[in-house]
Design a protein around this motif. Structure first.
Motif, PDB file in Angstrom:
ATOM      1  N   GLY A 131       0.844  -1.189   0.000  1.00 20.12           N
ATOM      2  CA  GLY A 131       0.000   0.000   0.000  1.00 20.12           C
ATOM      3  C   GLY A 131       0.878   1.237   0.000  1.00 20.12           C
ATOM      4  N   SER A 186       1.515   5.520  -0.780  1.00 13.07           N
ATOM      5  CA  SER A 186       1.315   6.395  -1.942  1.00 13.07           C
ATOM      6  C   SER A 186       2.360   6.177  -3.046  1.00 13.07           C
ATOM      7  N   THR A 187       3.571   5.735  -2.687  1.00 19.53           N
ATOM      8  CA  THR A 187       4.658   5.686  -3.671  1.00 19.53           C
ATOM      9  C   THR A 187       4.348   4.784  -4.870  1.00 19.53           C
ATOM     10  N   ASP A 233       0.963  -6.043   3.131  1.00 20.63           N
ATOM     11  CA  ASP A 233       0.370  -5.714   4.427  1.00 20.63           C
ATOM     12  C   ASP A 233      -1.010  -5.103   4.243  1.00 20.63           C
ATOM     13  N   ARG A 291      -4.210  -2.897   6.563  1.00 25.71           N
ATOM     14  CA  ARG A 291      -4.741  -2.289   7.781  1.00 25.71           C
ATOM     15  C   ARG A 291      -6.039  -3.021   8.129  1.00 25.71           C
ATOM     16  N   ASN A 293      -5.692  -1.208   1.902  1.00 22.57           N
ATOM     17  CA  ASN A 293      -4.743  -1.433   0.806  1.00 22.57           C
ATOM     18  C   ASN A 293      -5.387  -2.259  -0.313  1.00 22.57           C
ATOM     19  N   HIS A 328       9.922   1.849   8.821  1.00 18.58           N
ATOM     20  CA  HIS A 328       9.077   0.639   8.759  1.00 18.58           C
ATOM     21  C   HIS A 328       8.973   0.176   7.310  1.00 18.58           C
ATOM     22  N   ALA A 388       6.550  -2.899   4.981  1.00 22.39           N
ATOM     23  CA  ALA A 388       5.297  -3.644   5.174  1.00 22.39           C
ATOM     24  C   ALA A 388       4.619  -3.036   6.404  1.00 22.39           C
ATOM     25  N   ARG A 438      -2.655  -4.336  12.229  1.00 26.12           N
ATOM     26  CA  ARG A 438      -2.175  -4.665  10.880  1.00 26.12           C
ATOM     27  C   ARG A 438      -1.940  -6.165  10.711  1.00 26.12           C
ATOM     28  N   LYS A 460      14.070   9.659   3.073  1.00 20.04           N
ATOM     29  CA  LYS A 460      14.008   8.183   3.040  1.00 20.04           C
ATOM     30  C   LYS A 460      15.364   7.594   2.619  1.00 20.04           C
TER      31      LYS A 460
HETATM   32  C1  6PG Z   1       0.895   0.593   4.619  1.00 15.29           C
HETATM   33  C2  6PG Z   1       2.031   0.413   3.673  1.00 15.29           C
HETATM   34  C3  6PG Z   1       3.354   0.914   4.197  1.00 15.29           C
HETATM   35  C4  6PG Z   1       3.910   1.825   3.128  1.00 15.29           C
HETATM   36  C5  6PG Z   1       4.892   2.800   3.685  1.00 15.29           C
HETATM   37  C6  6PG Z   1       5.316   3.837   2.666  1.00 15.29           C
HETATM   38  O1  6PG Z   1      -0.095  -0.064   4.439  1.00 15.29           O
HETATM   39  O2  6PG Z   1       0.971   1.453   5.512  1.00 15.29           O
HETATM   40  O3  6PG Z   1       2.090  -0.765   3.011  1.00 15.29           O
HETATM   41  O4  6PG Z   1       4.286  -0.039   4.562  1.00 15.29           O
HETATM   42  O5  6PG Z   1       4.492   1.075   2.106  1.00 15.29           O
HETATM   43  O6  6PG Z   1       4.309   3.470   4.772  1.00 15.29           O
HETATM   44  O7  6PG Z   1       4.213   4.624   2.341  1.00 15.29           O
HETATM   45  P1  6PG Z   1       4.330   5.832   1.336  1.00 15.29           P
HETATM   46  O8  6PG Z   1       4.688   5.250   0.018  1.00 15.29           O
HETATM   47  O9  6PG Z   1       2.970   6.453   1.340  1.00 15.29           O
HETATM   48  O10 6PG Z   1       5.395   6.748   1.870  1.00 15.29           O
END
Ligand code: 6PG
Length: 244
Positions: A52, A54-55, A79, A81, A91, A148, A150, A186, A209
């Motif tokens: 999940g 945004s990237t 992963d 929520r 996700n 973090h 996943a 999670r 990052k």
């Molecule tokens: C989740 C994600 C999480 C995500 C990172 C990076 O469900 O919260 O899978 O692990 O990959 O938090 O998130 P961004 O790409 O939004 O920075």
């Protein structure tokens, strides 16, 4: 054609430094499409475990806009929520509304969270499915600025068992971890779950990052920066794709 600078670290991490997001999206989209093509015709099919966050969204939208037969592909998540599948934080919902919203046809989706079933039963089901599945063709990871990956959050309840387990998935309670936002409960893939993946990728953006990644490589402590487990534990080198 990618203009990325690619380097290999001693820990077996391939780092692709892209000039901008456009190049990152093109390179990662092409790599995932190649994995899907390579699996066409295979008896076991291709399993993609996706993140999940945004990237990866532009990658999912780009892939999802292509007309392609994905009937040999099963898509699931690294992963999830603990929310309903139609909620904005889900996700699964993210995949359904990006990658799977377009002309791709035939892909099967394995959800992780089913609130009516209960958390422990969902983790058990996810583990059972992965035990019977071929090794994932791809595990696509993201990373938060807290290190973090996943849903392995430093300081969360369940992190240490998740890092040590032989199961592919585990439940984590990240209450109090800022990076988990409003979704502390999670289900997460574990290092055991990504270890035998044919390919693993980590997508990250921005200077902060990159610093966190470099710190993880220096400190080598997955309890403080869980992303270290992704760099350190895998049968194949991990490809880190970064852009500013
Ligand atoms: C989740 C994600 C999480 C995500 C990172 C990076 O469900 O919260 O899978 O692990 O990959 O938090 O998130 P961004 O790409 O939004 O920075």
């Amino acid at each position: 054609m990618s203009n990325a600078v690619v380097s290999m670290t001693s820990a077996g991490t391939r780092i692709h430094l892209h000039a901008d997001e456009e190049h990152l999206i093109a390179a990662v989209t092409q790599a995932i499409a190649a994995i899907v093509e390579a699996g066409r015709g295979s008896i076991q099919g291709t399993l993609l475990l996706l993140s999940g966050g945004s990237t990866p969204v532009p990658v999912y939208r780009t892939l999802g806009a292509r007309s392609a037969d994905w009937s040999h592909v099963t898509v699931s998540l690294v992963d999830e929520r603990w929310v309903r599948a139609d909620s904005a934080g889900s996700n699964e919902n993210l995949l359904r509304t990006t990658l799977l919203a377009g002309p791709i046809c035939g892909a099967q989706l394995w959800p992780l969270a089913d609130l009516d079933r209960g958390l422990a039963a969902c983790v058990a089901l996810a583990n059972e499915r992965l035990r019977a599945a071929p090794p994932p063709g791809l595990v696509l990871l993201g990373m938060g600025e807290d290190g973090h990956t996943a849903s392995l959050f430093a300081g969360s309840s369940g992190l240490l068992p998740a890092l040590a387990t032989h199961d592919s998935y585990a439940a984590v309670d990240a209450s109090g971890c800022a990076g988990a936002g409003q979704w502390p409960q999670r289900i997460t893939l574990t290092p055991a779950g990504w270890k035998n993946a044919q390919q693993r990728m980590l997508l990250i953006r921005g200077g902060r990052k990159r610093q966190v990644l470099e710190q993880a490589q220096r400190d080598r402590d997955a309890t403080a920066l869980p992303v270290w487990a992704a760099l350190d534990q895998g049968d194949a080198p991990i490809d880190v794709h970064w852009c500013p």
